[in-house]
Scaffold this active site. Structure first.
Site, PDB file in Angstrom:
ATOM      1  CG  HIS A 148       5.837   5.854  -9.816  1.00  0.00           C
ATOM      2  ND1 HIS A 148       6.729   5.463  -8.855  1.00  0.00           N
ATOM      3  CD2 HIS A 148       4.650   6.020  -9.176  1.00  0.00           C
ATOM      4  CE1 HIS A 148       6.123   5.405  -7.683  1.00  0.00           C
ATOM      5  NE2 HIS A 148       4.854   5.730  -7.845  1.00  0.00           N
ATOM      6  CD  GLN A 185      -2.478   8.519   0.355  1.00  0.00           C
ATOM      7  OE1 GLN A 185      -2.523   9.377  -0.511  1.00  0.00           O
ATOM      8  NE2 GLN A 185      -1.832   7.373   0.164  1.00  0.00           N
ATOM      9  CD  GLN A 223      -4.205   4.290  -4.255  1.00  0.00           C
ATOM     10  OE1 GLN A 223      -3.781   4.584  -3.159  1.00  0.00           O
ATOM     11  NE2 GLN A 223      -3.449   4.355  -5.348  1.00  0.00           N
ATOM     12  CB  VAL A 275       6.317  -2.511 -13.283  1.00  0.00           C
ATOM     13  CG1 VAL A 275       7.732  -2.758 -13.801  1.00  0.00           C
ATOM     14  CG2 VAL A 275       5.480  -1.813 -14.348  1.00  0.00           C
TER      15      VAL A 275
END
Length: 501
Positions: free
Chosen positions: A32, A55, A150, A173
Site C-alpha cells: 500500500h 466482498q 480485480q 511488492v
C-alpha cells in the site's frame, strides 16, 4: 483523519491539485505504501480504509480481517498521503449493504480465477469502488497489480460508467523470498510463513511450456491446498495456451486456513505495439516519445517507404514503374538506427537520408511507390524480422493489419483533415521547407488518404481489434498518456517495467 462526508467535502474543497485516490480495506503494508508513494508524485493522496462487507461470503474472514487504524494512519503519513478517510457502512451504503443491491461485475471477467471460487465477490468490489469514486471524485485511482483480476474488472467498470478517472496499476511488492505482500499474511504462523513461500516459487519455476498440473503438484508437495492454477489472457481473463505472447499464470491456495493468491506473467517475446493511421496524424511524434517512455525501440515504417521513394527519385526512376522500382530494391541496403532522445537515423546504401526523406517531393510520391507489391513485400519482410523478438513500437499504415497482426496493442491514430493540414504546415515551417496554402495541403492530405486506403496491396485500414484515438484538440503529452494507459491495460508493470527516470 477524515470520517464524515462533511470532513471529506471540506478536504476536497481545499485541494489545489487533482486528487489521487488509494482505496484499501486497511491492514496497510509496504505494498500500500508503494501505491501511496507513486500516487503522491501526481498530487495530493487520499487513502480510504473501509472493510467492505459485500466482498465477503458467509464463513469468510470479515469479522477478523485486520483492523489497525493507528498503524494505518502512521504508514499512510509516512509514505506521503494527505489524508486518511474512514467512512462508515451507512456512508457507503445508505440503503443498506445487501447483495440484492450490488452492481454486477462483467460475467466474462469473473468466470475464472477468484471469480469462480468466490461468487459475488467482484460484484461487491465494483459496488464499493463505484460508490467510493462517486464520493471522492478523484483524477487518479491507484491499484495494485497483485489483484490483477480485480484491476481488470475495475478498468471495465470505469470504462462502462465513462468515469473521468485514470487508473494506475502498480507492480506487486514482495518479501525477500518472493511472497507477495498481503494484509492476510499476518494470519500466518512462523511455520506457515515459510511454507507460503512455495507459492511464488512454484509460479517462478513455470514457463510457457510447463503443464498446469506440474505447478499444482509443486504446490501440493509443499503442503498447500490448491484452489486453482490457471493460465489466462491478461485482458480477457479467458483460458489461453502457450501460443499466447503474454499470459497470466495465476494460483490460489490455502496455507492452513489462510487463503493466498499470486501470479506471474509469462512472455514468449517482448511487448509489441502497432500504431497505424493516415498521413499527418502525428504518429511519428507521439510514437517516438511513447517508445522512449516505455523503453521500447521505435520503428518508423513510414520512413522506410520514404527512403525507397527518395532512392527512386535520386535514380531518376518513374515512381509508377514497378519493374524499375523492383530492380532498385535488389541492391537496397536500408538501415534504421535508434538515436538518444527517441529519434531515428535512416541510412540508404550508406548515406544518411534522415532529413531528405521528409521533403515535400518525397511526400508527394511516397503513396505511389508504397503501393507497389514488390516494395511492400520487401519492407514488410524486413519489418517482421526486426519485430520478431518484440520490444518495439512500430508506426505506419498497415502495421496492425498486415505486419504485426499479433501485436499486444494496436492503435489507429487519426485526426481530421483540417487538423492534419495545420500540423503539416507547422512541420514544414520548422524543417525550413516552403509552406503551401492550407487548402492545398488539405487537398493533398485527402488525396493521400484516398490513395493509401484504396491501394490493392495492404491498404490503410483500421485493424478490427485496434483502439481508435482521435487526437484533435489533444496535446502531445495527452496523446502519449492515452497510449500508455492503453498499453498498461494489456502489459502490466510486472511484465515490462517502466524505465527509471
Amino acid at each position: 483523519m477524515l470520517s464524515t462526508q462533511a470532513e471529506l467535502a471540506a478536504f476536497h474543497s481545499g485541494l489545489g491539485q487533482p486528487l489521487q485516490f488509494v482505496p484499501t480495506m486497511g491492514g496497510l503494508h509496504q505494498g500500500h505504501g508503494e501505491l501511496i508513494r507513486r500516487a503522491a508524485e501526481q498530487g495530493p493522496v487520499l487513502v480510504s480504509v473501509f472493510v467492505n462487507p459485500l466482498q465477503f461470503a458467509p464463513g469468510e474472514d470479515f469479522e477478523r480481517y485486520p483492523r489497525s487504524l493507528e498503524a494505518d494512519l502512521a504508514l499512510a503519513d509516512r509514505y506521503g498521503a494527505a489524508a486518511l478517510w474512514t467512512p462508515t457502512v451507512q456512508t457507503i451504503y445508505p440503503d443498506g449493504a445487501t447483495a440484492d443491491s450490488a452492481r454486477q461485475a462483467p460475467a466474462a471477467l469473473q468466470q475464472h480465477l477468484c471469480g469462480a471460487d468466490r461468487p459475488g465477490h467482484f460484484d461487491g468490489v465494483v459496488t464499493v469502488v463505484a460508490r467510493l469514486l462517486e464520493l471522492t471524485r478523484p483524477a487518479g485511482l491507484w491499484l495494485g497489480e497483485k489483484d490483477w483480476q480485480q484491476l481488470v474488472i475495475l478498468r471495465q467498470l470505469v470504462a462502462d460508467l465513462v468515469l473521468p478517472v485514470k487508473i494506475h496499476g502498480v507492480a506487486t511488492v514482495r518479501e525477500a523470498d518472493g511472497l507477495a505482500l498481503s494484509s492476510r499474511n499476518q494470519y500466518l504462523s512462523a511455520a506457515q510463513r515459510l511454507q507460503a513461500a512455495a507459492l511464488p516459487a512454484a509460479l517462478r519455476a513455470a514457463d510457457g511450456t510447463t503443464p498446469l498440473d506440474v505447478t499444482r503438484s509443486r504446490l501440493s508437495a509443499a503442503g498447500l491446498e490448491v484452489e486453482y492454477v490457471e493460465r489466462v489472457d491478461p485482458q480477457s481473463l479467458q483460458p489461453c495456451g502457450s501460443e499466447t505472447a503474454l499470459s497470466l499464470l495465476a494460483a490460489a491456495v490455502r496455507c492452513g486456513t489462510t487463503r493466498l493468491i499470486d501470479h506471474s506473467f509469462l512472455m514468449t517475446r517482448q511487448p509489441l505495439v502497432a500504431i497505424d493511421g493516415p498521413a499527418g496524424a502525428g504518429k511519428s511524434t507521439v510514437t517516438r516519445a511513447f517508445a522512449e517512455r516505455l523503453g521500447l525501440i521505435y520503428l518508423d515504417t513510414g520512413a522506410m517507404y520514404r527512403a525507397v521513394t527518395w532512392l527512386v527519385q535520386q535514380q531518376g526512376v518513374e515512381p509508377g514503374d514497378a519493374a524499375a522500382v523492383d530492380a532498385l530494391l535488389r541492391a537496397l541496403d536500408l538501415q534504421l538506427q535508434s538515436l538518444p532522445g527517441g529519434g531515428q537515423q535512416v541510412m540508404v546504401n550508406g548515406e544518411d537520408v534522415s532529413q531528405a526523406i521528409r521533403s515535400p517531393e518525397v511526400t508527394g510520391s511516397v503513396s505511389v511507390v508504397a503501393a507497389h507489391r514488390c516494395v511492400r513485400q520487401a519492407l514488410t519482410t524486413q519489418q517482421k524480422a526486426m519485430g520478431a523478438k518484440g520490444g518495439l513500437v512500430a508506426e505506419g499504415r498497415d502495421i496492425g493489419s498486415a505486419v504485426f497482426p499479433d501485436a499486444d496493442l494496436k492503435v489507429f491514430l487519426t485526426a481530421t483533415v483540417a487538423e492534419r493540414a495545420r500540423r503539416r504546415a507547422l512541420d514544414l515551417e520548422q524543417r525550413g521547407f516552403p509552406v503551401q496554402e492550407r487548402s492545398e495541403l488539405e487537398a493533398q492530405i485527402a488525396e493521400r488518404d484516398h490513395l493509401d486506403s484504396t491501394r490493392e496491396e495492404a491498404p490503410l485500414v483500421q485493424a478490427i481489434d485496434a483502439v481508435e484515438l482521435v487526437t484533435d484538440g489533444m496535446s502531445i503529452d495527452a496523446v502519449i498518456d492515452a497510449l500508455v494507459e492503453q498499453f498498461r491495460a494489456r502489459v502490466p508493470e510486472e511484465a515490462w517495467p517502466t524505465p527509471a527516470g
